[in-house]
Motif scaffolding. Structure first.
Motif, PDB file in Angstrom:
ATOM      1  N   GLN B  25       0.791  -1.208   0.054  1.00 16.37           N
ATOM      2  CA  GLN B  25       0.126  -0.076   0.087  1.00 16.37           C
ATOM      3  C   GLN B  25       0.853   1.192  -0.031  1.00 16.37           C
ATOM      4  O   GLN B  25       1.914   1.063   0.567  1.00 16.37           O
ATOM      5  CB  GLN B  25      -0.945   0.044   1.127  1.00 16.37           C
ATOM      6  CG  GLN B  25      -0.358  -0.148   2.485  1.00 16.37           C
ATOM      7  CD  GLN B  25      -0.009   1.059   3.365  1.00 16.37           C
ATOM      8  OE1 GLN B  25      -0.095   2.150   2.936  1.00 16.37           O
ATOM      9  NE2 GLN B  25       0.628   0.660   4.625  1.00 16.37           N
ATOM     10  N   MET B  32      -2.673  -3.260   8.360  1.00 20.66           N
ATOM     11  CA  MET B  32      -2.974  -3.966   7.264  1.00 20.66           C
ATOM     12  C   MET B  32      -3.491  -5.479   7.613  1.00 20.66           C
ATOM     13  O   MET B  32      -3.257  -5.984   8.676  1.00 20.66           O
ATOM     14  CB  MET B  32      -1.494  -4.230   6.513  1.00 20.66           C
ATOM     15  CG  MET B  32      -1.153  -2.946   5.734  1.00 20.66           C
ATOM     16  SD  MET B  32       0.563  -3.041   4.860  1.00 20.66           S
ATOM     17  CE  MET B  32      -0.321  -3.751   3.651  1.00 20.66           C
ATOM     18  N   SER B  93      -5.725  -2.394   4.014  1.00 16.62           N
ATOM     19  CA  SER B  93      -4.896  -1.439   4.851  1.00 16.62           C
ATOM     20  C   SER B  93      -6.032  -0.200   5.286  1.00 16.62           C
ATOM     21  O   SER B  93      -6.994   0.066   4.307  1.00 16.62           O
ATOM     22  CB  SER B  93      -3.665  -0.700   4.156  1.00 16.62           C
ATOM     23  OG  SER B  93      -4.098   0.224   3.196  1.00 16.62           O
TER      24      SER B  93
END
Lengths: 111, 114
Positions: B25, B32, B93
């Motif tokens: 991400q 996450m 996330s």
């Protein structure tokens, strides 16, 4: 987290507003209402969330009743690309909590 | 826009192979998650991580491990793949203002174990 109830499926004509209801009668005062959708074979996509007030963003509007026991997601001008399963979730926050999707509403946008 | 990417969209592996699924991400998110999604069973949490080198077991961690050496990357490892691990794997996330965090998902990896 509070349980939610959604219709299994809905149809909507392209260009018309799609109104997707969700019941969450056991919602607690600190729980938000979140909406996600999942287009076939893709990851879920966040749409919108709110606590008490109505919310609007570039994708949709969220209307929450005054008693917070139900809400409606509105897609103002549905397109074929909005065909997906829509999930309503209530949670204090989703920052550190796993998401749990129910069966959701399968929205079919018709041409 | 938040972007969560996963290393593969589709993967075919044999029973007993070690499988690595990568998730990245780009929004400096601390939290996450790895889920698997199966028809009729919904989303199930495998592992999550609050920070680098931190990990917590979810609901179904058996047969899986994870690694988070850098903040942006969260890897899921199937130590010895089995046919019952055939599934759609989703990474997510979390970002947003505190108290209004939302989970952002990657596109998913559809894994088939033969």
């Amino acid at each position: 987290d509070a349980k939610t109830t959604q219709p299994t499926s809905m149809d909507c004509a392209e260009g018309r507003a799609a109104n997707l209801p969700c019941n969450h009668s056991t919602i607690s005062g600190n729980e938000y209402v979140y909406w996600y959708r999942q287009i076939h074979s893709q990851g879920p996509q966040y749409i919108i969330h709110g606590l008490k007030n109505n919310e609007t963003n570039e994708m949709a509007s969220l209307i929450i009743t005054e008693d917070r026991k139900s809400s409606t997601l509105i897609l103002p001008h549905a397109t074929l690309r909005d065909t997906a399963v829509y999930y309503c979730i209530v949670s204090p926050d989703t920052g550190r909590r796993a998401l749990t999707f129910g069966s959701g509403t399968r929205l079919q946008v018709q041409p | 826009d938040v972007k969560v990417t996963q290393s593969s969209r589709y993967l075919v592996k044999r029973t007993g192979e070690k499988v690595f699924l990568e998730c990245v991400q780009d929004m400096d998110h601390e939290n996450m998650f790895w889920y698997r999604q199966d028809p009729g069973l919904g989303l199930r949490l495998i592992y999550f991580s609050y920070d680098v080198k931190m990990k917590e077991k979810g609901d179904i961690p058996e047969g899986y491990s994870v690694s988070r050496e850098k903040k942006e990357r969260f890897s899921l490892i199937l130590e010895s793949a089995s046919t019952n691990q055939t599934s759609m794997y989703l990474c997510a996330s979390t970002g947003g203002d505190r108290g209004r965090e939302t989970q952002y998902f990657g596109p998913g990896t559809r894994l088939l174990v033969l």
